[in-house]
Write a protein that holds these residues in place. Sequence first.
Motif, mmCIF file in Angstrom:
data_model
loop_
_atom_site.group_PDB
_atom_site.id
_atom_site.type_symbol
_atom_site.label_atom_id
_atom_site.label_comp_id
_atom_site.label_asym_id
_atom_site.label_seq_id
_atom_site.Cartn_x
_atom_site.Cartn_y
_atom_site.Cartn_z
ATOM 1 N N LEU A 144 -17.518 1.762 -4.655
ATOM 2 C CA LEU A 144 -17.123 0.892 -5.743
ATOM 3 C C LEU A 144 -15.484 1.103 -5.907
ATOM 4 N N THR A 145 -14.725 0.070 -5.560
ATOM 5 C CA THR A 145 -13.229 0.285 -5.765
ATOM 6 C C THR A 145 -12.847 -0.577 -6.874
ATOM 7 N N GLN A 146 -11.841 -0.048 -7.764
ATOM 8 C CA GLN A 146 -11.200 -0.828 -8.859
ATOM 9 C C GLN A 146 -9.831 -0.842 -8.440
ATOM 10 N N ILE A 147 -9.186 -2.113 -8.482
ATOM 11 C CA ILE A 147 -7.801 -2.148 -8.159
ATOM 12 C C ILE A 147 -7.155 -3.140 -9.445
ATOM 13 N N THR A 148 -5.924 -2.286 -9.740
ATOM 14 C CA THR A 148 -5.463 -3.245 -10.871
ATOM 15 C C THR A 148 -3.802 -2.703 -10.944
ATOM 16 N N ALA A 149 -3.096 -3.674 -11.530
ATOM 17 C CA ALA A 149 -1.626 -3.444 -11.875
ATOM 18 C C ALA A 149 -1.405 -3.158 -13.213
ATOM 19 N N VAL A 197 0.805 -1.114 0.041
ATOM 20 C CA VAL A 197 0.036 0.099 -0.078
ATOM 21 C C VAL A 197 0.943 1.350 0.130
ATOM 22 N N ILE A 198 2.160 1.339 0.533
ATOM 23 C CA ILE A 198 2.846 2.374 0.573
ATOM 24 C C ILE A 198 3.299 2.593 -1.023
ATOM 25 N N GLU A 199 3.327 1.708 -1.776
ATOM 26 C CA GLU A 199 3.950 1.909 -3.088
ATOM 27 C C GLU A 199 2.636 2.109 -4.095
ATOM 28 N N ALA A 200 1.407 1.966 -3.571
ATOM 29 C CA ALA A 200 0.334 1.976 -4.531
ATOM 30 C C ALA A 200 -0.055 3.434 -4.796
ATOM 31 N N ASP A 201 -0.527 3.608 -5.874
ATOM 32 C CA ASP A 201 -1.176 4.803 -6.630
ATOM 33 C C ASP A 201 -2.613 4.731 -6.181
ATOM 34 N N ILE A 202 -3.159 5.423 -5.118
ATOM 35 C CA ILE A 202 -4.642 5.503 -4.539
ATOM 36 C C ILE A 202 -5.290 6.769 -4.906
ATOM 37 N N THR A 203 -6.393 6.670 -5.583
ATOM 38 C CA THR A 203 -7.122 7.875 -5.746
ATOM 39 C C THR A 203 -8.461 7.404 -4.995
ATOM 40 N N ASP A 204 -9.051 8.095 -3.912
ATOM 41 C CA ASP A 204 -10.160 7.691 -3.134
ATOM 42 C C ASP A 204 -11.116 8.983 -2.976
ATOM 43 N N HIS A 205 -12.298 8.830 -3.530
ATOM 44 C CA HIS A 205 -13.275 9.965 -3.539
ATOM 45 C C HIS A 205 -14.290 9.618 -2.507
ATOM 46 N N VAL A 206 -14.190 8.620 -1.386
ATOM 47 C CA VAL A 206 -15.156 8.537 -0.552
ATOM 48 C C VAL A 206 -14.402 8.442 0.718
ATOM 49 N N GLU A 207 -13.331 8.004 1.072
ATOM 50 C CA GLU A 207 -12.403 8.360 2.243
ATOM 51 C C GLU A 207 -13.091 7.861 3.505
ATOM 52 N N CYS A 208 -13.549 6.361 3.664
ATOM 53 C CA CYS A 208 -14.118 5.968 5.116
ATOM 54 C C CYS A 208 -13.431 4.409 5.382
ATOM 55 N N PRO A 209 -13.493 3.889 6.202
ATOM 56 C CA PRO A 209 -12.954 2.753 6.435
ATOM 57 C C PRO A 209 -13.434 1.658 5.598
#
Length: 439
Positions: free
Chosen positions: A118-123, A68-80
């Motif tokens: 909804l979260t999409q996760i990809t490499a 997660v430190i290296e991940a590129d995260i875009t979060d428009h909701v920001e909750c647990p």
Amino acid sequence: MTRTLRTLTVPLDGESAPEGLPSYLVRDDVLCWTRREAGLVGFGEAARFTATGPERFLEADIWWRHLVIEADITDHVECPGTGPVAFGSFAFSKASDHESRLIVPEIVVGVRDGRAWLTQITADDGELTEAGAVAALKGWLESDAAPAVVHPEVFHSTPATLKTGSLREEDWMDAVTAGVAEIRTGKLEKLVLARDIVATVPEGVNAAEVLRQLAGRYRECWTYGVDGLVGATPEMLIQVEGRTAQARVLAGTLDRRDALGEAGLPLDYAERVLAGSEKQRHEHEIAIQSLTTQLAPFSEAMNAHDEPFILELPNVWHLASDVKAELAEVEGHVPTCLALINALHPTAAVCGTPTQVAGALIRQLEHLDRGPYAGPVGWLDAAGNGEWGIALRGAVIESPTTVRLYAGCGIVEGSQPEAELAETWAKFRPMLESLGISN
């Protein structure tokens, strides 16, 4: 080496899931953690970590933090539960051959406090967009791998057979007797003994339907599905949100069928028999002491119920206590979920006390590798939030037609083998019902 992950989290129109998360349980390979129509479900696999042995929790923690430190995260909701999420299941024993695992899905749907996302996760390197994420979710839900929804009346007509697992009932009761004898020597106060049974479903196991049945019947429990491990646990090992940690401890059980024919309200009966039982309260006090002692070094404040309450479930009543703690910084950092699990597991509720003595006796008497049964199961996010239950009231789907069910009982000096055996059948009931098997 794991590639860098990229994630996008966007709000999801609540109208798309009017029945909550259980409406998304349409695939046998779904990842699931739900309670009262809220929680998380995941589809696909973007990354996976596996480990065995005594360092499995810490190794998983290191892997996740690097990811997660290296991940590129875009979060428009920001909750647990937003951003990158991993679902996990860990073996009960450090000596088990069963692989503990963290699985990062490709798509996550979350519901919390009336909000959906909804979260999409990809490499991959392609652009992440809201439209693309919605299309990806639709693809998972509509793919040929998704089983058709089975109507309950059809599902429950499925013929199935049961057979004993590692020990016959008579041999398991002998193990209980041996455990009580060890307790009476003063070597230990409590021992938890488990047993297994195997269900064969000739028409095939519909895992998605099993999860829907559990989520609908056991709304006060946390329904989980991770890589063939399915169940609905009433026991929260640790829930972390920011610096607040919470747990729900259960010990002391009463089969609701025992109340049939009793005068008065069922809950009055439960309070009289459970709360009024010295044996049940002693078992519960041991479990509470175990958890609070292990959690204390990580906490700057902690409180627990002075008196246990009665947790009412469709199959049983439990003595239950909730514990809440404010986490302290250790070497400049708040401990992660997995660091806490490493310190807490196994609790007296699933092992016994003292832990090392009980663990050795379990290996001697059970003749069973518990695998993920009674191990931690749940999820965590990049911010350190997470929910980890104890994998109880569950089973492992071992093949398209076979399921191995597990149940265990806390053994103390006053335990009676026949009563403990009956308690295991009460604890098997949620999974048996969800498979369409009556007992």
